[in-house]
Design a protein around this motif. Structure first.
Motif, PDB file in Angstrom:
ATOM      1  N   ALA A 124     -26.502 -33.230   4.973  1.00 60.59           N
ATOM      2  CA  ALA A 124     -25.110 -32.853   4.733  1.00 60.59           C
ATOM      3  C   ALA A 124     -24.623 -33.100   3.314  1.00 60.59           C
ATOM      4  O   ALA A 124     -23.608 -32.538   2.907  1.00 60.59           O
TER       5      ALA A 124
ATOM      6  N   ASN B 233     -26.705 -26.527  10.560  1.00 63.06           N
ATOM      7  CA  ASN B 233     -26.174 -26.529   9.205  1.00 63.06           C
ATOM      8  C   ASN B 233     -26.571 -25.264   8.441  1.00 63.06           C
ATOM      9  O   ASN B 233     -25.891 -24.872   7.488  1.00 63.06           O
TER      10      ASN B 233
ATOM     11  N   THR C  44     -22.896 -30.962  10.559  1.00 64.43           N
ATOM     12  CA  THR C  44     -23.614 -30.797   9.298  1.00 64.43           C
ATOM     13  C   THR C  44     -24.833 -31.714   9.225  1.00 64.43           C
ATOM     14  O   THR C  44     -25.666 -31.552   8.339  1.00 64.43           O
TER      15      THR C  44
END
Length: 256
Positions: free
Chosen positions: A221, A151, A145
């Protein structure tokens, strides 16, 4: 090609696939994937290259049973035996009892497989679903992430549940829900919020969330949503010291 190492890379492919003579790749020319596979197939005797597999499927040779299956070996099974009665486990249970260890720590040390009611089933009836976690094939643990490009594949945590069960509960795709867990030992309740994703390949009484999310600092993230680890009980009754932790818990699912 873009990195300026095409020749070196194709030389490695020639070596690894053992492409020789007329089947070897020209290291100065970028090939197509089909060209590489055609050359490999032709060199290995598959006339027509990849067209052979498109017409005939995958060719395989049967393996003798005694290569993989112990019961087919010479008696008694090639000397391989599986222990049925774990005498040492029972001995360790006794030692832990003698040292005053609580039942949570020794109850799974049994000489024979022994059923016991999982702790989570002692939660109140309103906690009528199971929560499990899963790993996505696109991600490596949680650090993927951090990669902005990767991501983009799955930027957000989702609570995945059975489509039929969701309909029965009046829950729809992309609805926000509270996923609330209950610790049957301490009575503690924890909850996280996520959007719903409907799938067919899951039991109606189960919700699954991937473990890759939950970071709150990293700029890429931090907006991905919560991790189910935040609401899994990790105390007595839910984990053991036999390396067989199963982080599952009963939950209550409500619309947010």
């Amino acid at each position: 090609e873009k990195a300026g190492i095409l020749s070196e890379y194709l030389s490695v492919i020639n070596k690894e696939l053992k492409l020789k003579d007329q089947y070897a790749l020209d290291v100065n020319k970028k090939p197509t994937t089909r060209d590489i596979l055609d050359r490999w197939a032709e060199q290995n005797g598959y006339e027509g290259g990849m067209e052979f597999f498109e017409k005939h499927g995958v060719k395989s040779s049967p393996s003798p049973a005694d290569k993989y299956y112990a019961p087919a070996w010479s008696e008694p099974y090639g000397g391989v035996r599986h222990r049925l009665y774990g005498e040492s486990l029972l001995r360790y249970q006794g030692e832990m009892k003698d040292k005053g260890a609580e039942e949570n720590y020794w109850r799974d040390y049994t000489a024979l497989p022994t059923w016991r009611t999982p702790t989570m089933l002692k939660s109140p009836a309103e906690y009528d679903m199971y929560l499990i976690s899963h790993k996505k094939v696109e991600f490596k643990q949680s650090r993927t992430t951090f990669n902005a490009l990767l991501n983009e594949l799955e930027p957000e945590q989702l609570a995945e549940m059975n489509a039929g069960e969701a309909e029965a509960r009046g829950i729809h795709e992309n609805d926000w829900v509270w996923v609330e867990s209950h610790n049957a030992v301490t009575g503690e309740k924890k909850r996280i919020k996520a959007r719903v994703k409907l799938i067919e390949g899951i039991r109606p009484d189960t919700v699954t969330m991937s473990h890759h999310y939950g970071f709150w600092v990293h700029p890429t993230a931090k907006k991905g949503g919560p991790t189910p680890n935040a609401i899994f009980p990790v105390g007595e009754g839910y984990i053991t010291n036999t390396a067989d932790q199963s982080y599952q818990v009963r939950i209550k699912l409500t619309r947010a």
